[in-house]
Structures are given as C-alpha cells and as structure tokens.
Write an enzyme that holds these catalytic residues in place. Sequence first.
Site, PDB file in Angstrom:
ATOM      1  N   ALA A   1       0.874  -1.198   0.075  1.00 34.01           N
ATOM      2  CA  ALA A   1       0.128  -0.057   0.066  1.00 34.01           C
ATOM      3  C   ALA A   1       0.978   1.237   0.004  1.00 34.01           C
ATOM      4  CB  ALA A   1      -0.927  -0.084   1.320  1.00 34.01           C
TER       5      ALA A   1
ATOM      6  N   ALA B   1       0.472   5.772   0.167  1.00 35.93           N
ATOM      7  CA  ALA B   1      -0.147   6.826   0.416  1.00 35.93           C
ATOM      8  C   ALA B   1       0.772   8.059   0.165  1.00 35.93           C
ATOM      9  CB  ALA B   1      -0.904   6.817   1.649  1.00 35.93           C
ATOM     10  N   SER B   2       0.018   9.329   0.467  1.00 36.85           N
ATOM     11  CA  SER B   2       0.820  10.388   0.379  1.00 36.85           C
ATOM     12  C   SER B   2       2.156  10.601   1.346  1.00 36.85           C
ATOM     13  CB  SER B   2      -0.107  11.649   0.554  1.00 36.85           C
ATOM     14  OG  SER B   2      -0.812  11.496   2.074  1.00 36.85           O
ATOM     15  N   ILE B   3       1.952   9.918   2.543  1.00 35.49           N
ATOM     16  CA  ILE B   3       3.007  10.312   3.587  1.00 35.49           C
ATOM     17  C   ILE B   3       3.965   9.150   3.688  1.00 35.49           C
ATOM     18  CG2 ILE B   3       3.233  10.281   5.879  1.00 35.49           C
ATOM     19  CD1 ILE B   3       1.184  12.401   5.944  1.00 35.49           C
ATOM     20  N   ALA B   4       3.485   7.768   3.511  1.00 35.34           N
ATOM     21  CA  ALA B   4       4.053   6.540   3.832  1.00 35.34           C
ATOM     22  C   ALA B   4       3.568   5.439   2.864  1.00 35.34           C
ATOM     23  CB  ALA B   4       3.875   6.339   5.251  1.00 35.34           C
ATOM     24  N   GLN B   5       4.302   4.285   3.079  1.00 36.50           N
ATOM     25  CA  GLN B   5       3.899   3.182   2.386  1.00 36.50           C
ATOM     26  C   GLN B   5       4.318   1.913   3.211  1.00 36.50           C
ATOM     27  OE1 GLN B   5       6.196   3.261  -1.356  1.00 36.50           O
ATOM     28  NE2 GLN B   5       7.747   1.786  -0.589  1.00 36.50           N
ATOM     29  N   VAL B   6       3.595   0.979   3.025  1.00 35.22           N
ATOM     30  CA  VAL B   6       3.521  -0.290   3.920  1.00 35.22           C
ATOM     31  C   VAL B   6       4.165  -1.610   3.125  1.00 35.22           C
ATOM     32  CG1 VAL B   6       1.961  -1.898   5.131  1.00 35.22           C
ATOM     33  CG2 VAL B   6       1.587   0.465   5.220  1.00 35.22           C
TER      34      VAL B   6
ATOM     35  N   LYS C   1       5.461   0.281   8.331  1.00 34.54           N
ATOM     36  CA  LYS C   1       5.100   1.532   7.629  1.00 34.54           C
ATOM     37  C   LYS C   1       6.237   2.371   7.745  1.00 34.54           C
ATOM     38  CE  LYS C   1       1.495   4.971   7.896  1.00 34.54           C
ATOM     39  NZ  LYS C   1       0.243   5.448   8.533  1.00 34.54           N
TER      40      LYS C   1
ATOM     41  N   ASP D   1     -10.876   8.095  11.081  1.00 34.01           N
ATOM     42  CA  ASP D   1     -10.675   7.740   9.520  1.00 34.01           C
ATOM     43  C   ASP D   1     -10.922   6.316   9.257  1.00 34.01           C
ATOM     44  OD1 ASP D   1      -9.864   8.399   7.045  1.00 34.01           O
ATOM     45  OD2 ASP D   1      -7.642   7.705   7.209  1.00 34.01           O
TER      46      ASP D   1
END
Length: 509
Positions: free
Chosen positions: A133, A135-140, A155, A290
């Site tokens: 995954a 996203a704008s700030i991090a990935q997993v 993460k 969220d």
Amino acid sequence: MKGPHNIFRMIRMGATLERTGAMPVVLDAFDAPRPLRILARTLVWPFQWLGKRGDTELPAPARALSALGPAYIKFGQVLSTRPDLVGGDLAQQLRVLQDKLPPFPSDAAKSMIQAELGQPVTALFDDFSEPVAAASIAQVHKATLRETGENVAIKVLRPGIERAFQRDIDVFYFVAGFIEIFSPGSRRLKPRDVIEHFEGVVKGELDLRLESASASEFAANTASDAGFTLPKILWEHSSRRVMTMSWADGVPLGDNDAIDALGLDRNELGTRVLQLFLSHALRDGFFHADMHQGNLKVAHNGDIIAFDFGIMGHIDEYTRRVYAEILYGFIKRDYQRVAEVHFEAGYVPADQDVDAFARALRAVGEPIFGMDASRISMGKLLSYLFEVTERFGMETRTELILLQRTMVVVEGVARSLSPQLNIWNVAHPIVEAYIKQSLGPRALAGDLIKTLQVVARFGPRLPRLVENALSAQAAERQQPDSSTKPLSYVAAALVGAGITALGFFVLAG
C-alpha cells in the site's frame, strides 16, 4: 529566496487549478470578490502550461490537488473534514480524493529502516515484500520477524517527505496571506488558521512514534470490546520514520462477497461497527477518525480489525456528555430538552430565545424521523444541527465537526454492509447506556469525589493561603471602602479549609 520561490509555486498552483477547472470552485468557497477573481485568473492564464491536468475522473478540486502532489492531497483530505470552513459542496468533492500514489523503491525503504533501527533489514526481517500500500505520506511492506517468524506490517515514511511538506506548507501560508489581503470577505474563514490546523495534523502524521502511541492508547481503551481487535505495535522495531505492527489477516470490510463467503452476518457487522464507533467516542472520548473501508478488515472469526491511526479524534468528558444528551434528546424527539442543553452548555448565546431554538430543532428532526430506515442518518442530522445552531450564534466546535464527518463515513460503512440498517435503533442502546452511566446518581457521586481529590491536593498550601487571605483582609481594613466586604477573604479561606478537610476525609475513606 523564499519569496520568489513561493510566488512561482503559487503561480504553478493557480495554473493547475485553472487548467483542471477547479479555480472557480475554490474562489466560490472563499467568497472571493469579483476583482480578485479577475486578478487571479488573469495572472495564471499565461502560465497554464505549467499546470497539470490530473485524473479526469475526479471532481475538479480533487483532480487539481492530486496533480500537485502529496502535500496537496493531504491538504484536500483535511479540508474535506472541515465543511464549516470550505462549505459543504467543496468538502463533499474533496472526500473522493484518493490517497494513493506510486510507491517509492523498496531499496529506499530498506535504507530508511536501517538508518532508523540501526540494523540492516536482513538482520531484522525475512521475506521483505514490495509495497502492499502506498499513500501520500508513507507506504507499507509485509515481512516476517527473523526472531519469531511473526508476520508484520512495516510502515515507512517517504524519503524527504518532511522537507517537502514544510516547503509546501510555506506556500500555503503565503497563499493564505495573499487571500486575506485581497479578499477581505474570506477573513471570516480564517485562511491562516486553516493552514495552521493542517500543519498540526501533518506534523502528527510525520512522526510515526505519535501514531504508534495513538494505536497503543486506542488498544488499551478497547481491550474489552468484543469482536474488535487492533494490530499490536512492536515498539522495539519502531521509530520516528518507521512503525512496525503485527500483520492483520482478514478480508476488506467493503468486500461483501468475501464476507458472505466466510458465512458472516453483514447486518450484525454493520450494527457492530457503528456501535463500536459510538462507544469509543462517548465512553473513551478517543476515536478513530478515519474509519473508512480501506482501514477496516474482517477476520475469519468475525472480528473487526482497524488500522492506520494517523488521524484520531479527541472529545473531553464534558463535551461528550453534552453530545450524548443532544443525541438522546433527538432519539426521544424531546426538542425542548435538546434546546436547553445547548443553552446550559453555553453553545448558544443566552440572549437567544430557547423556545424559538426548540422549534428550529424540531424542523431539523421531524423530517428525518419521517424517512425510511435506509435514509435515516445521524451524520446528516448533526450537519443540519450545525446549520441551525450557526443561525442562532453558536461558534464552530472543531471536535464536533470531526465527529460529524467520521459519523458520516462510519454510517456509510455500516450501510454498505446492510442497506436497511436503522441507525436510530442501533445507536439507541449505546447512547442510553452512556446517559445512565454519566448523568445518573453514581456519576454525580463520582464527579464529587474527583473534585474533592483535586481540592485535597491543595492541603499543604492551605496555611499559606489562609495567612495571605488574613493579611489581605487586614490591609483592606485600612482602606476607606473596606466595610463593604469585611470578612470576604477569611470566609473564602475557611470554606476552602472545610472543602480540603472533606477531601482528605474522602481520600482516607
């Protein structure tokens, strides 16, 4: 050099807004006067080639922010939670904003992990995967712990993301100042305050230790919640830019076919996810803000699993009680009591007419009760309620706006599982139980004990407080008007002494 750079970036931002068709929507949201509209569009028109087109399947504002990059995507997500600032229409369009970006290389993630944890990835983890995954700030990434073989999710912040966000936040402040100068009407929206709120949210998400702490607190609060689990944070493998947690096995909560294949009752799942959210908000005052389907899974045993704790909501105990009484009043259709609660809490100015306010609340509640089960929405009720209270002079309360936005999302999740779910019937037992627990005689006794415990802490300072009071009283007797309050300070000191003594008695008992 920052000034010229910010001007260039502002022009690039404006060019992208114009090229995607988002410029008019944004100007409308900020009530820009006609001269500013002409100026803005005239300035950026020659530079449209600098702008990007973005994903044409998204609404224009979301398309523009997505094209501009991670900070803008996150900014749009934050604005989508603040319809009080940008208006309901723009907030709604920004809610579809996708928080998905191309992943960065796994080698960069491994370098980040080594720098943060002090050991090579191969010394800590086996089977380190490609990003699962982004996203704008991090990935997993998925991996297994070398020591135990446990499956984990890792993460990792995007390299250089802190500096990139700070650069873009500087531009946001620059643009906010520009708007306030050239659009006086927009000052009621407090553009710089909007950016300050955004900066606070982002700084919390850029330190994964804070997200880990939120997850840990949330886990402690919900440990006894049946059918609800959270990944365990592995603190020894976590740091500022890396967060490691146990892997959550399950199917996405939005995959109804997979849920049916597991033989699970979707109506029960929808009921549970909504009741869990209400319990966390009312009972704990700390809730996952969220809770969309991308952050929820269902385990094979039916447990709901939540993850991604970057955005959490906080509500103090007093506000929770007020909120519960308001909800309960609506459930019972006691609009007079709902109106009185608003006045008692000071949400609505005392010079307003409580009866007129109660009638306005009835106009909000009755149409909703006339709807069929599939259309009843507590989130919409709160949205309409804020519109009414604003007309009666109530100031915006940010924590309730976030709660209302999350309620809409959670209701959407519950309805996707069971379209005919009756929101009122689901909420009633949770709200009623909280009312009995927090507003009954036992709660009153508990509040008194807490108050006395606080007062008792002043015991060691009591002699000095009394001495100062007596000295002040003696000094006042030398003044011409001292007769107007001859024993006020002594009386206050004696009352304080009595309360403190009672507090010690309670503690000793």
